[in-house]
Each structure stands twice: as C-alpha cells, then as structure tokens.
Design a protein around this motif. Structure first.
Motif, short mmCIF file in Angstrom:
data_model
loop_
_atom_site.label_atom_id
_atom_site.label_comp_id
_atom_site.label_asym_id
_atom_site.label_seq_id
_atom_site.Cartn_x
_atom_site.Cartn_y
_atom_site.Cartn_z
N ASN A 32 1.10 -1.13 -0.25
CA ASN A 32 -0.13 0.44 0.18
C ASN A 32 1.00 1.47 -0.10
OD1 ASN A 32 -2.33 -1.79 0.46
ND2 ASN A 32 -1.74 -1.38 2.62
N TYR A 34 1.77 5.72 0.15
CA TYR A 34 1.19 6.75 0.38
C TYR A 34 1.20 7.62 0.19
CZ TYR A 34 -0.89 3.22 4.06
OH TYR A 34 -1.47 1.81 4.53
N TYR A 36 1.27 12.05 1.68
CA TYR A 36 0.84 12.69 3.47
C TYR A 36 1.17 14.04 2.74
CZ TYR A 36 -0.84 9.05 5.61
OH TYR A 36 -1.62 8.28 7.05
N LEU A 46 -3.49 13.02 4.63
CA LEU A 46 -2.68 12.56 4.27
C LEU A 46 -4.23 12.78 2.85
CD1 LEU A 46 -2.69 9.58 3.20
CD2 LEU A 46 -5.26 8.91 3.97
N TYR A 49 -3.86 7.72 -1.13
CA TYR A 49 -3.37 5.97 -1.28
C TYR A 49 -4.11 5.01 -1.74
CZ TYR A 49 -8.08 4.95 0.66
OH TYR A 49 -9.22 4.04 0.91
N TYR A 99 -4.48 -4.48 7.88
CA TYR A 99 -4.75 -3.36 7.88
C TYR A 99 -4.19 -2.25 9.39
CZ TYR A 99 -7.56 -3.50 13.05
OH TYR A 99 -7.67 -3.66 13.78
N ASN A 100 -3.68 -2.92 9.96
CA ASN A 100 -2.52 -2.15 11.49
C ASN A 100 -1.18 -2.89 11.20
OD1 ASN A 100 -2.45 -5.31 11.55
ND2 ASN A 100 -3.24 -5.02 13.57
N SER B 30 -10.74 -2.27 19.51
CA SER B 30 -9.65 -2.57 19.92
C SER B 30 -8.66 -2.25 19.31
CB SER B 30 -9.10 -4.21 20.52
OG SER B 30 -9.77 -4.52 21.26
N SER B 32 -5.23 -0.96 17.11
CA SER B 32 -3.64 -0.68 16.90
C SER B 32 -3.04 0.36 17.60
CB SER B 32 -3.44 -1.22 15.64
OG SER B 32 -3.89 -2.87 15.44
N PHE B 34 0.88 3.22 17.44
CA PHE B 34 1.85 3.23 16.96
C PHE B 34 2.56 4.39 17.34
CE2 PHE B 34 1.47 0.07 13.32
CZ PHE B 34 0.26 0.75 13.95
N LYS B 49 4.78 -0.97 17.82
CA LYS B 49 3.47 -0.74 17.66
C LYS B 49 2.74 -1.77 18.53
CE LYS B 49 4.09 -4.56 14.20
NZ LYS B 49 3.75 -5.41 13.35
N THR B 51 -0.66 -4.02 19.27
CA THR B 51 -1.24 -4.64 18.28
C THR B 51 -2.16 -5.68 18.77
OG1 THR B 51 0.33 -5.79 16.73
CG2 THR B 51 -0.42 -4.00 16.37
N THR B 94 -4.89 3.15 14.76
CA THR B 94 -5.78 2.78 13.25
C THR B 94 -7.02 2.66 12.64
OG1 THR B 94 -5.18 0.48 14.10
CG2 THR B 94 -3.70 0.86 12.53
N TYR B 96 -10.52 0.34 13.01
CA TYR B 96 -10.80 -0.66 13.15
C TYR B 96 -11.66 -0.70 11.15
CZ TYR B 96 -13.25 -5.51 13.40
OH TYR B 96 -13.71 -6.07 13.17
N SER B 99 -10.55 1.47 5.43
CA SER B 99 -9.23 0.60 4.65
C SER B 99 -7.87 1.55 4.87
CB SER B 99 -9.69 2.71 3.07
OG SER B 99 -9.65 3.54 3.61
N GLN B 100 -6.99 0.81 4.10
CA GLN B 100 -5.85 1.25 4.41
C GLN B 100 -5.25 2.89 4.81
OE1 GLN B 100 -2.94 -1.36 5.40
NE2 GLN B 100 -4.47 -2.39 5.44
N GLY B 101 -6.51 3.78 4.26
CA GLY B 101 -5.95 4.97 4.24
C GLY B 101 -6.61 5.93 5.58
N LEU B 103 -5.28 6.36 9.28
CA LEU B 103 -4.90 5.87 10.03
C LEU B 103 -5.14 7.50 10.60
CD1 LEU B 103 -1.19 4.63 8.66
CD2 LEU B 103 -3.08 4.13 10.22
N PHE B 105 -3.13 10.92 13.01
CA PHE B 105 -2.42 10.56 13.49
C PHE B 105 -2.25 12.26 15.22
CE2 PHE B 105 1.88 9.75 10.92
CZ PHE B 105 0.76 8.52 10.09
#
Lengths: 114, 115
Positions: A32, A34, A36, A46, A49, A99-100, B30, B32, B34, B49, B51, B94, B96, B99-101, B103, B105
């Motif tokens: 994946n 990205y 930023y 972001l 992605y 995903y994590n 729950s 994840s 970082f 991290k 997890t 992250t 739950y 999508s992968q986008g 996150l 911050f």
C-alpha cells in the motif's frame, strides 16, 4: 530488506508551474502506498493512498493528483502549483495484507512555492 | 469515532532524566497504536507498535509504551533522555475495519533535551 526512495529532497517552484514527485519502494510486492503532506503547525494530512496499480483514493479535494503506474512506484503531480501547496511531502508504504501494519516513510520532499 | 490526543505539544527534559510523552485515544474497537519519531527534515520512523499482544511494548532506542485500556492511554517513556532524542513524536491509531488509508495521527509532541 525493504527500502523507500523519495526525490527530490528539496524543490523550489514558482506559482503556476507543474510538479512531479516520485517515490519508489524496493524489497516488497504489492505494498500500500501513501502521500502525506506536513504543513507547518498542522500535523500530517493524508493526500492519497493506493492499494494497487492504477487504484488511487483521494482523501482531500485539492490541486494535486497521484498515479501508480507500476506496483512499487507512486507519483504526486500538479499541473499548476499554488502558494498553499508549499509543505513537506512524505511518501510511505505498508504491507497490504493487514490493516494495522505500520507505515514506513521516505525522507520527504520540502516543497517551496514562490 | 476514533481519535488520538497528544496532551503536550512541547516537552523539555534534561539529559539523563526520564521522558514521558502522553497519548490518549478514543476507539470503539480494540485499536492498533503506534509511536513514530521525526527528526528535522526527515521522514517518520516507527518507534514501536501495539497490536493487542503484550500491553507493555518495547521499541527502539530504549523507548517503551504501555497500553492501558482502562485509561485509554498509550504513553511513551524512556528512563534516561539522550541529546539525540530531541525530535517530534507522533502517536497514531488505526481505524478498525477501515481502509488502509484510515490512520489517525496525533498533532505531535516536540521533545527538547537540555544538556
């Protein structure tokens, strides 16, 4: 081991000029990817992605676009730069299967639009 | 909705003293979590991290963080600061099922280390 390359490190461009920033990843398949942006005092935003070739998701409407012509190549572009496009641009990758999975960042491009 | 809050925008410590950078999160699931570090004009580097395994997570450069579900916290600590630890630190959560986008911050905590 995996590595991520991002270039150029710094760039000064006039308003209205085009932009092309490139990012490549080595040592992994189907990452994946990205983009930023980090503007002064505003944290990380972001921009785009991608989970595969030709698959781009945009998070924020803006003057920028992204493309993924190859599995491990991610390009950030603009046809006409604005002053507000100045900032620190970071490319990152993560493993696609979870995903994590953590992000792994490039060293960034400092863009100044004058 | 998920969120992450770094409680201090700037922390200053003396070399050799402990470091505590605070992070609270909000998540319906729950999470994840970082911690990343960013030195000036560099990209972000993963420190550690969490997890859903051990709640005390050890990272690089002597840093560790403890996941406390009851307090919804994930504070970063180091027993003894070094001058090279001066940088900006980001806590990340992250989403739950997203999508992968997805996150989130934190806004970052700038750590200064005095000699």
């Amino acid at each position: 081991s995996q590595t991520i390359h991002q270039w150029p490190a710094t760039l000064v461009q006039p308003v209205g000029s085009p932009l092309s920033l490139e990012c490549t990843v080595e040592g992994t398949s189907n990452p994946n990817l990205y983009w930023y942006r980090q503007a002064a005092g505003r944290g990380l935003q972001l921009l785009f992605y991608s989970v595969g070739i030709g698959q781009i998701s945009s998070e924020v409407p803006q003057n920028l676009s992204a493309s993924r012509p190859q599995d491990r190549q991610f390009i950030l572009s603009s046809k006409k730069l604005l002053l507000s496009d100045s900032g620190f641009y970071l490319c990152a990758w993560s493993r696609g299967e979870s995903y994590n999975s953590p992000l792994h960042f490039g060293n960034g491009t400092r863009l100044t639009v004058t | 909705a998920q969120s992450v809050t770094q409680l201090d925008s700037h922390v200053s410590v003396s070399e050799g003293t402990p470091v505590l950078l605070r992070c609270n999160y909000s998540s319906s699931y729950s999470p994840s979590l970082f911690w990343y570090v960013q030195h000036p004009n560099k990209g972000l580097q993963l420190l550690l991290k969490y997890t859903s395994a051990a709640t005390l997570v050890k990272g690089i450069n002597g840093f560790e963080a403890e996941f406390k579900k009851s307090e919804t916290s994930f504070h970063l600590t180091k027993p003894s600061a070094h001058m090279s630890d001066a940088a900006e630190y980001f806590c990340v959560v992250t989403l739950y099922g997203g999508s992968q986008g997805n996150l989130i911050f934190g806004k970052g905590t700038k750590l200064s280390v005095k000699p």
